[in-house]
Write an enzyme that holds these catalytic residues in place. Structure first.
Site, PDB file in Angstrom:
ATOM      1  N   HIS A 252       0.709  -1.235  -0.009  1.00  0.00           N
ATOM      2  CA  HIS A 252      -0.105   0.061   0.202  1.00  0.00           C
ATOM      3  C   HIS A 252       0.699   1.322   0.056  1.00  0.00           C
ATOM      4  O   HIS A 252       0.344   2.301  -0.148  1.00  0.00           O
ATOM      5  CB  HIS A 252      -0.923   0.011   1.140  1.00  0.00           C
ATOM      6  CG  HIS A 252      -0.439   0.161   2.503  1.00  0.00           C
ATOM      7  ND1 HIS A 252       0.078  -0.947   3.446  1.00  0.00           N
ATOM      8  CD2 HIS A 252      -0.241   1.220   3.303  1.00  0.00           C
ATOM      9  CE1 HIS A 252       0.383  -0.252   4.593  1.00  0.00           C
ATOM     10  NE2 HIS A 252       0.468   1.059   4.388  1.00  0.00           N
TER      11      HIS A 252
ATOM     12  N   ASP B  89       0.162  -7.628   1.161  1.00  0.00           N
ATOM     13  CA  ASP B  89       0.541  -6.220   1.311  1.00  0.00           C
ATOM     14  C   ASP B  89       1.894  -6.234   1.324  1.00  0.00           C
ATOM     15  O   ASP B  89       2.713  -5.295   2.513  1.00  0.00           O
ATOM     16  CB  ASP B  89       0.033  -5.703   2.616  1.00  0.00           C
ATOM     17  CG  ASP B  89      -0.030  -4.106   2.677  1.00  0.00           C
ATOM     18  OD1 ASP B  89       0.022  -3.566   1.877  1.00  0.00           O
ATOM     19  OD2 ASP B  89      -0.123  -3.297   3.847  1.00  0.00           O
TER      20      ASP B  89
ATOM     21  N   SER C  90       4.730   2.618   7.731  1.00  0.00           N
ATOM     22  CA  SER C  90       4.169   1.548   6.966  1.00  0.00           C
ATOM     23  C   SER C  90       5.431   0.870   5.960  1.00  0.00           C
ATOM     24  O   SER C  90       6.167   1.886   5.427  1.00  0.00           O
ATOM     25  CB  SER C  90       3.300   1.865   6.269  1.00  0.00           C
ATOM     26  OG  SER C  90       2.312   1.759   6.873  1.00  0.00           O
TER      27      SER C  90
END
Length: 511
Positions: free
Chosen positions: A138, A168, A242
């Protein structure tokens, strides 16, 4: 739960601070060890010892921090309606489903102006001295160009080598004029609750930051996909972290920081990381380029509870109970039936539904595997050809929508607290049932009885009792009564609810 409390995948749009939120859908992957040795051959020796004599983590950070990078993704331009041009439509649907107008989506392009590009920030880490980088999918999803900033400030363009939205994970490649510092994969399976960990990344774009904490829990299922197995940590992670590494006190990567649980958009000490043992296999395949193909069996499954085990004659609750088989699927062609309990797949013991999902993940599409099944009191084996899982082949929902028929009269099942009635044309229309569907409609549920506690709802259609089909309320009532007289502790009901079928085990009243 309020929308602001939903798990957030955290990526920061530079200058705007917009949080990018995505739902991880981890299904399965074809097992392959190819490429793992390549990663290991280019990584560094772990930091000896635990911490410095004074308790500092400085020796660990000195080795790991140089291998952590900041990733800047230039997102595809937006159309006038605010949607990405050529972007990820399913992501937009998720965003609206869980956050509505909250969450600060990218601003709409002003009328009569060219679409504006946006930059988003995330983190990553180098696993190959040749410039191989791991991050979250993402972080780079929908990017038209990607830039990597090294720890020393060097900025380099990056190429997307491979990505996997369901896990992911993404792999990038940069070209540098010298060998790059790297980090080594660790063994997340050896982690224990209470172990110390460090999270490294670039929160809010302020620069590489290190936070410390412990493993709060293992095997967290966030109900975001069939492969959820997150490491929960209390080391603060925020938007922009992230894709950054979660490292142990020896400097080895034992997770990838991915999600936070937050009522306010910032860290509250509840973060989640993808385990390295899961990520390393996927990364090895992504390094070969492209996407990952998933195995597909075509069954809707649910856990085997103690009540279910008692009802079907299993000596202990284990396996994956098949509540529905997709027409034309590999499972249907192999002869797997509704009511089967899958206890083994490809020689691997299946303890729960996630074990089955992961076992299928380890098989390449087209492979033939043996499925161990418990069916009506007997163990048997079935040979199945594993199919290819397309994006639109998803596990059916549990069908939680309640439905209330208008029937006022029906047979009562006092021992369970149920009121049953037959299907009439009016009820069939209300429940949107086909003419060839039969069963007993749940008209009433006593809130103080076992049926209510088991989750039965008015409007449920009972289509089988103890794996024997029933056509009407009288047949259902008789079958339930016979199950009670046989000495069983519970009765197994197959329920049609919405677009799904589920098994519900209801214990008989005792005393």
């Amino acid at each position: 739960m309020s929308p602001s409390s939903i798990l957030r995948r955290h990526r920061v749009a530079a200058l705007l601070g917009a949080a990018l939120i995505i739902s991880p859908v981890v299904v399965s992957f074809a097992q392959s060890n190819a490429g793992l040795s390549t990663v290991a051959a280019t990584t560094q020796t772990p930091v000896p010892g635990i911490t410095a004599p004074n308790g500092s983590f400085a020796p660990v950070i000195a080795v790991t921090k140089p291998a952590v990078v900041t990733i800047t993704s230039v997102m595809k331009a937006q159309a006038e309606d605010g949607s990405p041009m050529g972007g990820n439509v399913p992501f937009d649907q998720f965003f609206q489903q869980f956050f509505g107008d909250q969450g600060m989506p990218m601003p709409k392009t002003p009328p009569q102006q060219q679409p504006q590009r946006q930059e988003a920030l995330g983190s990553g880490f180098i696993v190959g001295a040749d410039g191989t980088i791991v991050t979250n999918n993402h972080v780079v999803d929908g990017a038209s160009s990607i830039k990597v900033t090294l720890d020393d400030g060097t900025e380099l363009p990056a190429k997307l080598v491979g990505h996997d939205a369901k896990n992911d994970l993404a792999v990038l490649k940069i070209k540098a004029d010298k060998p790059l510092p790297t980090v080594k994969w660790g063994d997340s399976d050896r982690l224990m609750t209470g172990d110390q960990v460090l999270a490294i990344g670039n929160p809010f774009g302020i620069g590489t930051t290190v936070t410390a904490g412990i493993v709060s829990a293992r095997g967290r299922d966030l109900h975001s996909g069939p492969f959820d197995d997150f490491i929960q940590i209390d080391a603060p992670i925020n938007h922009g972290n992230s894709g950054g590494p979660l490292v142990d006190v020896n400097g080895n990567v034992i997770g990838i920081n991915t999600a936070i649980y937050s009522p306010n958009g910032g860290s509250v000490g509840v973060g989640f990381a993808i385990p390295s043992d899961q990520a390393e296999k996927v990364v090895a395949k992504l390094m070969k380029g492209g996407d990952i193909e998933y195995g597909y069996l075509g069954v809707q499954i649910q856990p085997v509870t103690p009540d279910v085990a008692s009802a079907i004659g299993l000596d202990h609750p284990a396996g994956a109970l098949v509540s529905q088989v997709t027409d034309g699927s590999p499972a249907a062609k192999a002869g797997i039936e509704t009511g089967d309990v899958i206890t083994g797949f490809g020689g691997q013991e299946i303890k729960d539904p996630k074990d089955l999902s992961r076992a299928v993940a380890d098989v390449s599409p087209g492979a033939k595997e043996t499925v161990d099944v418990w069916r009506k009191g007997k163990a048997m084996q079935i040979s199945a050809d594993v199919g290819r899982n397309a994006d639109d082949q998803k596990t059916a929902s549990n069908g939680n929508e309640g439905r209330s028929p208008s029937a006022e009269q029906g047979l009562r099942v006092p021992s369970l607290g149920l009121g049953l009635t037959d299907l009439t044309p009016d009820i069939r229309d209300q429940l949107n049932l086909a003419n060839n569907q039969h069963g007993a409609v749940v008209a009433r549920v006593n809130p103080d009885k076992a049926a209510s506690a088991a989750g039965l709802q008015p409007g449920d259609l009972i289509v089988a009792v103890d794996q024997t089909p029933v056509k009407n309320a009288r047949q259902a009532n008789q079958a339930i009564a016979e199950a009670g007289k046989s000495g069983k502790k519970s009765v197994l009901l197959l329920v049609d609810r919405g677009d799904a079928q589920i098994f519900v085990a209801v214990p008989f009243a005792t005393g």
